[in-house]
Each structure stands twice: as C-alpha cells, then as structure tokens.
Scaffold this motif. Structure first.
Motif, mmCIF file in Angstrom:
data_model
loop_
_atom_site.group_PDB
_atom_site.id
_atom_site.type_symbol
_atom_site.label_atom_id
_atom_site.label_comp_id
_atom_site.label_asym_id
_atom_site.label_seq_id
_atom_site.Cartn_x
_atom_site.Cartn_y
_atom_site.Cartn_z
ATOM 1 N N LEU A 28 0.835 -1.201 0.000
ATOM 2 C CA LEU A 28 0.000 0.000 0.000
ATOM 3 C C LEU A 28 0.869 1.249 0.000
ATOM 4 N N ALA A 29 1.910 1.263 0.835
ATOM 5 C CA ALA A 29 2.816 2.403 0.869
ATOM 6 C C ALA A 29 3.483 2.608 -0.483
ATOM 7 N N ALA A 30 3.823 1.514 -1.156
ATOM 8 C CA ALA A 30 4.461 1.621 -2.472
ATOM 9 C C ALA A 30 3.509 2.242 -3.494
ATOM 10 N N LYS A 31 2.231 1.861 -3.444
ATOM 11 C CA LYS A 31 1.258 2.448 -4.364
ATOM 12 C C LYS A 31 1.104 3.944 -4.115
ATOM 13 N N VAL A 32 1.056 4.324 -2.850
ATOM 14 C CA VAL A 32 0.931 5.743 -2.528
ATOM 15 C C VAL A 32 2.174 6.495 -2.980
ATOM 16 N N ARG A 33 3.342 5.915 -2.766
ATOM 17 C CA ARG A 33 4.604 6.577 -3.097
ATOM 18 C C ARG A 33 4.699 6.868 -4.592
ATOM 19 N N ARG A 34 4.266 5.929 -5.420
ATOM 20 C CA ARG A 34 4.395 6.145 -6.863
ATOM 21 C C ARG A 34 3.161 6.780 -7.495
ATOM 22 N N GLY A 35 2.168 7.146 -6.652
ATOM 23 C CA GLY A 35 0.998 7.847 -7.166
ATOM 24 C C GLY A 35 0.012 6.965 -7.897
ATOM 25 N N ALA A 36 0.038 5.664 -7.631
ATOM 26 C CA ALA A 36 -0.899 4.757 -8.277
ATOM 27 C C ALA A 36 -2.307 4.964 -7.723
ATOM 28 N N THR A 37 -3.310 4.670 -8.532
ATOM 29 C CA THR A 37 -4.704 4.791 -8.105
ATOM 30 C C THR A 37 -5.009 3.733 -7.055
ATOM 31 N N LEU A 38 -5.561 4.160 -5.937
ATOM 32 C CA LEU A 38 -5.950 3.225 -4.888
ATOM 33 C C LEU A 38 -7.372 2.742 -5.144
ATOM 34 N N GLU A 39 -7.556 1.439 -5.090
ATOM 35 C CA GLU A 39 -8.883 0.856 -5.274
ATOM 36 C C GLU A 39 -9.648 0.914 -3.952
ATOM 37 N N LYS A 40 -10.952 0.657 -4.038
ATOM 38 C CA LYS A 40 -11.769 0.638 -2.826
ATOM 39 C C LYS A 40 -11.224 -0.364 -1.817
ATOM 40 N N ALA A 41 -10.773 -1.512 -2.309
ATOM 41 C CA ALA A 41 -10.241 -2.546 -1.416
ATOM 42 C C ALA A 41 -9.007 -2.046 -0.669
ATOM 43 N N ASP A 42 -8.201 -1.196 -1.310
ATOM 44 C CA ASP A 42 -7.017 -0.643 -0.640
ATOM 45 C C ASP A 42 -7.434 0.251 0.526
#
Length: 395
Positions: A28-42
């Motif tokens: 999750l931290a990696a997705k936030v760091r690279r600006g990826a879209t967070l899904e509802k499940a995240d």
C-alpha cells in the motif's frame, strides 16, 4: 504560546511511527509513493487496520468510538502518516458526516450510522455541489418536498468524489424555496440504492475516474433521514465545511512532497549542473519551503486554540488557502524538474521513449493536473478570502 511538542506528544509521535512501521502494508505504501490509483479494497484494508487499533475516527470522542485525541495528536498522526506514505483516510464518513451526526444527529441516527462508518459497512459520498452551485452553494436547486412520512427529491449533484464506491450520500437539498437561499436548505441522508438515483462517471483531464454526477428523479427518502431541523441545513453545512477545509490543507502531504521535490532537484541535471543549484529554481523551492514552515506555525496556533474551543474556527479558511497554493506549487516544481519526462504518456507509448520519468515520479504530471482542483473545491480560495474579510476583518 509554546509551539514545541511536549514530552507526552513526542512519546505519542514515537508510538505512531512504531505503529506505521509495523502495520502499514508495504504494497500500500508503495502504491501511494508512486501515485498509483488506490482501489476501494485498498482504502478498506487500511481503514480496517486503523479501526482495529482504535485510530480510524481521529476527530471523534471516545464515547462514539474515536481515540479521543487532542488536535495536536491528530496533527502528529497526519504528519507521520504522510511521511510513511500511508493512504489518506477517506474523509466523507469519518471526518465530515461523523462529526455532523455527533453534533446535530439524533440518538437513533448516531446509533445506526456511526458504527457502520467505523466497520466499513457504509461508504459515504458528499452531495453538495451542483451545476451552477459550487462555491455559491446557497444557490443550489435540488428540491426535497415532504409528502407524508417521506421527502421526494429531484435534482442533480456534481463532482461527487469517489461516489462510484459509495452506498450512501449526504445531501443539501432545498426544502423551502420561498425564503432567502440560506434559510431554506436541509441536510438529509440518502441510500444510493433508492429507486430514481443515477450516478454517471466524469472523466478527468489526467484520465482518472475520481468524480461523478448524480441525478435524483422522484427519489423517496424517509423523514427520519433528515439531520437536525428542517431548513437548518446551512448551519450544518458550514460546520461540515470547516472540518473539510482544515483537512484539505494537507500540511503532512506538503511536507513529504517538499522532501521528494528536493531529492528530485538534487538528482536532475540541466546543462551539466544539478537543478537545485539553478538560482531561479532554488529561489522558488526556498520560497515554498518558507511558506510551508509559516503555515505549520499557523496550523499549530490554530490547533492550540481548537484544544480550548473543541473545534476549528473560521481560521480554517487561512489553512485552506495557503495549504492548497503550497501543494500546487510543489506539484509544479516537480513537473518542471522532470522536464520532457513529465509528459503523461500512455503506458503503451513509453516503449523506446528516452524521456521517461523515474518510476516514483511517473504520476507527477497527472497529480499536477488533478490538484488544480485544490484551490476550487471545498469553497474556492476567492470565497475563502471573502469569508475571512467578513468574519475576521469585519469588512
């Protein structure tokens, strides 16, 4: 006024850091760091982790399931969460509707909805803005007409953030068109499964689906879903917007973004020298850092006042104005540092293209475009200046 953290607050900061190090999922931290879209499940996953610790509803009193934190503790948690690249807590149920129900809701509404916000059973979205009624919210035209034990709602809402994930929406509706605009508005809770509701996606300039428009056609809502008294919605709306504007400032996110821009400027070379050594770029970077440090002090002063009064005041408009301008400037500095690599190429066009941003910065251009909204939503910065001149300067 002492603007330094106390020993107790520093100990709390250490506790937050230890919790984030142990419990924040690395992916999750990696997705936030690279600006990826967070899904509802995240979002649901992170909310559940925080709820298990009792830290999800930061602004709620202990009696309603919150941690009972002081404003300074909330500030520390937000700062450390941003530094750790934790997903931002979705605010609509937790930071907006929750405080409204605690302050204005009936006991039945509190007992029904607050636990469902905490455990993730309900995902709320906000039905405020309309075509022609954004910053001038008092001109909204969505009508709610009482018929027996129901209100019948007709109208349209727009810019409904993350509405595609929601099962409920809280709305401002006009219940008395004969009085002055602010006096004829009510605040009502609506189940999105109710017949007559249609939600349509709005595609943003950077290609994302973050917002929606919602249409109401003869939608029947039980009278008990009214929050507070009929036609008292404007008072509730102002209370909610004060919390929203404080949340928009995003001091922690700006602090983290500043460190990332500095690192990028040290790594990028233009005409044989580091970008951070370019006088013009360095001057802009220094100015935004000065502004951010000044806003942090202002934020701490307001937190100290909020600890005495129990809620943010009209000064939240100052944080909204400065916070959004700072975040937009940081977005622009990141985009300029990347140069041609900032172009938001579609993924399939990247093959063989030498001007590609580092992976952790490939979302910077999309973030720049998306965050043009920051100085508009929650009441445009121009409106915030009007609020401040009236309430604080009495002009």
């Amino acid at each position: 006024m002492d603007l330094q953290f106390t020993d107790k607050e520093l100990a709390f900061r250490d506790e937050v850091r230890a919790f984030l190090a142990a419990e924040l999922p690395a992916e999750l931290a990696a997705k936030v760091r690279r600006g990826a879209t967070l899904e509802k499940a995240d979002h649901d996953r992170w909310h559940a982790i925080l709820n298990a610790r009792g830290w999800l509803a930061a602004t709620w009193p202990v009696d309603f399931g919150g941690p009972g934190w002081t404003p300074v503790q909330r500030h520390i948690f937000e700062e450390e969460s941003a530094r750790a690249h934790a997903p931002r807590i979705v605010p609509f149920g937790l930071a907006m509707l929750g405080p409204v129900l605690i302050r204005f809701g009936s006991k039945a509404q509190q007992e029904e909805y607050l636990p469902r916000i905490l455990d993730g059973s309900d995902w709320w979205c906000q039905g405020y803005s309309e075509p022609g009624a954004g910053s001038d919210l008092a001109s909204l035209r969505t009508r709610a007409v009482r018929e027996g034990d129901h209100y019948v709602i007709n109208g349209q809402k727009t810019w409904t953030t993350l509405g595609q994930h929601a099962n409920r929406i809280f709305c401002l509706v006009r219940t008395d068109p004969q009085v002055k605009p602010q006096a004829g508005i009510s605040f009502i809770l609506v189940d999105l499964d109710t017949p007559g509701i249609e939600m349509r996606p709005i595609k943003l300039i950077e290609g994302g689906h973050e917002v929606n428009e919602v249409f109401f056609t003869d939608v029947k809502v039980p009278v008990e879903n009214l929050v507070g008294e009929e036609n008292s919605g404007w008072t509730i709306a102002k209370f909610l917007l004060t919390h929203e504007r404080t949340n928009i400032a995003g001091t922690g996110f700006s602090t983290q973004a500043l460190e990332e821009v500095k690192a990028l400027a040290r790594a990028r070379r233009v005409n044989g020298r580091r970008l951070i050594d370019d006088p013009l770029y360095a001057a802009r970077l220094a100015q935004v850092e000065i502004d951010l440090e000044a806003m942090k002090i202002t934020n701490l002063r307001m937190l100290a006042r909020a600890q005495k009064t129990g809620q943010p005041g009209v000064e939240s408009s100052i944080l909204k104005i400065k916070g959004t301008v700072i975040r937009q400037e940081l977005n622009d500095l990141a985009r300029r540092a990347l140069g041609p690599a900032a172009a938001p190429f579609p993924a399939e066009a990247l093959a063989g293209n030498a001007a590609v941003a580092p992976e952790e910065h490939r979302a910077d251009a999309a973030r720049y475009f998306n965050n043009r909204k920051l100085s508009i939503f929650g009441g445009s910065n121009e409106i915030q200046r009007n609020i401040l001149t009236k309430a604080m300067l009495e002009l």
